[in-house]
Write a protein that holds these residues in place. Structure first.
Motif, PDB file in Angstrom:
ATOM      1  N   GLU A   1       4.501   5.658  -5.207  1.00 51.70           N
ATOM      2  CA  GLU A   1       4.551   5.669  -6.669  1.00 51.70           C
ATOM      3  C   GLU A   1       3.561   6.679  -7.245  1.00 51.70           C
ATOM      4  O   GLU A   1       3.881   7.424  -8.176  1.00 51.70           O
ATOM      5  CB  GLU A   1       4.252   4.272  -7.190  1.00 51.70           C
ATOM      6  N   ALA A   2       2.364   6.737  -6.682  1.00 48.11           N
ATOM      7  CA  ALA A   2       1.350   7.699  -7.137  1.00 48.11           C
ATOM      8  C   ALA A   2       1.827   9.129  -6.900  1.00 48.11           C
ATOM      9  O   ALA A   2       1.621  10.008  -7.749  1.00 48.11           O
ATOM     10  CB  ALA A   2       0.025   7.448  -6.427  1.00 48.11           C
TER      11      ALA A   2
ATOM     12  N   ALA B   1      14.635   8.800  -6.593  1.00 45.67           N
ATOM     13  CA  ALA B   1      14.673   8.274  -5.227  1.00 45.67           C
ATOM     14  C   ALA B   1      13.285   7.791  -4.812  1.00 45.67           C
ATOM     15  O   ALA B   1      13.148   6.730  -4.181  1.00 45.67           O
ATOM     16  CB  ALA B   1      15.184   9.339  -4.257  1.00 45.67           C
ATOM     17  N   ILE B   2      12.262   8.543  -5.168  1.00 45.24           N
ATOM     18  CA  ILE B   2      10.884   8.132  -4.867  1.00 45.24           C
ATOM     19  C   ILE B   2      10.593   6.798  -5.547  1.00 45.24           C
ATOM     20  O   ILE B   2      10.018   5.887  -4.938  1.00 45.24           O
ATOM     21  CB  ILE B   2       9.883   9.223  -5.298  1.00 45.24           C
ATOM     22  N   ASP B   3      10.996   6.661  -6.793  1.00 44.16           N
ATOM     23  CA  ASP B   3      10.783   5.409  -7.519  1.00 44.16           C
ATOM     24  C   ASP B   3      11.535   4.253  -6.858  1.00 44.16           C
ATOM     25  O   ASP B   3      11.002   3.149  -6.731  1.00 44.16           O
ATOM     26  CB  ASP B   3      11.204   5.570  -8.981  1.00 44.16           C
TER      27      ASP B   3
ATOM     28  N   GLU C   1       0.829  -1.206   0.000  1.00 46.01           N
ATOM     29  CA  GLU C   1       0.000   0.000   0.000  1.00 46.01           C
ATOM     30  C   GLU C   1       0.864   1.258   0.000  1.00 46.01           C
ATOM     31  O   GLU C   1       0.616   2.190  -0.771  1.00 46.01           O
ATOM     32  CB  GLU C   1      -0.916   0.019   1.226  1.00 46.01           C
ATOM     33  N   ILE C   2       1.864   1.277   0.861  1.00 42.08           N
ATOM     34  CA  ILE C   2       2.757   2.442   0.935  1.00 42.08           C
ATOM     35  C   ILE C   2       3.496   2.605  -0.386  1.00 42.08           C
ATOM     36  O   ILE C   2       3.651   3.721  -0.887  1.00 42.08           O
ATOM     37  CB  ILE C   2       3.749   2.311   2.108  1.00 42.08           C
ATOM     38  N   GLY C   3       3.954   1.495  -0.958  1.00 40.65           N
ATOM     39  CA  GLY C   3       4.645   1.555  -2.246  1.00 40.65           C
ATOM     40  C   GLY C   3       3.773   2.161  -3.324  1.00 40.65           C
ATOM     41  O   GLY C   3       4.217   2.995  -4.117  1.00 40.65           O
ATOM     42  N   ALA C   4       2.507   1.763  -3.363  1.00 38.67           N
ATOM     43  CA  ALA C   4       1.580   2.314  -4.356  1.00 38.67           C
ATOM     44  C   ALA C   4       1.354   3.807  -4.121  1.00 38.67           C
ATOM     45  O   ALA C   4       1.292   4.595  -5.075  1.00 38.67           O
ATOM     46  CB  ALA C   4       0.256   1.562  -4.307  1.00 38.67           C
TER      47      ALA C   4
ATOM     48  N   LEU D   1       3.967  14.261  -9.271  1.00 41.80           N
ATOM     49  CA  LEU D   1       5.055  15.237  -9.367  1.00 41.80           C
ATOM     50  C   LEU D   1       5.658  15.264 -10.767  1.00 41.80           C
ATOM     51  O   LEU D   1       6.111  16.314 -11.229  1.00 41.80           O
ATOM     52  CB  LEU D   1       6.135  14.931  -8.327  1.00 41.80           C
ATOM     53  N   CYS D   2       5.649  14.129 -11.454  1.00 39.58           N
ATOM     54  CA  CYS D   2       6.203  14.075 -12.813  1.00 39.58           C
ATOM     55  C   CYS D   2       5.322  14.797 -13.834  1.00 39.58           C
ATOM     56  O   CYS D   2       5.794  15.140 -14.924  1.00 39.58           O
ATOM     57  CB  CYS D   2       6.395  12.621 -13.251  1.00 39.58           C
TER      58      CYS D   2
END
Length: 118
Positions: free
Chosen positions: A31-32, A53-55, A25-28, A37-38
């Motif tokens: 990633e979102a 780094a986020i990725d 869940e945290i990973g998703a 931000l992108c």
């Protein structure tokens, strides 16, 4: 260790699954956040290292979730494609465990330090 958030008598694998679910869940969510931000091209251009780094955080969380879901099995550990995690788990693998070839791994992946070191 007091794990009050886990039901009494909950088996070890169920605990691993619960933690793996939270990591996923945290990973998703991470990633979102990176995707949002992108969308701002100017921001993305100015903060490429931070977005990478986020990725990487999301990738590590997915890898850890997979390992936990598999009950910390050596076969799943041997499939880790992120060098910084792979190196940490190598000590847990038996010498006879087959380590899978990593074709798409980034040879420069040293983990968190690679983003913030000079």
């Amino acid at each position: 260790m007091n794990a009050a958030w886990l039901p009494e008598g909950m088996g070890t694998q169920a605990k691993y699954d619960a933690v793996a679910g939270i990591l996923s869940e945290i990973g998703a969510e991470v990633e979102a956040l990176g995707e949002v931000l992108c969308r701002d091209e100017g921001f993305a251009a100015r903060h490429m290292r931070e977005l990478q780094a986020i990725d990487m955080i999301a990738q590590k969380q997915r890898a850890l979730a997979a390992i936990l879901s598999a009950g910390l099995c050596e076969q799943e550990m041997s499939k880790i494609t992120i060098d910084s995690l792979r190196n940490r788990f190598c000590g847990f693998l038996d010498e006879e465990t087959e380590v899978y070839a990593i074709e798409d791994a980034d040879p420069k992946d040293a983990g968190y330090v690679s983003f913030w070191g000079d």
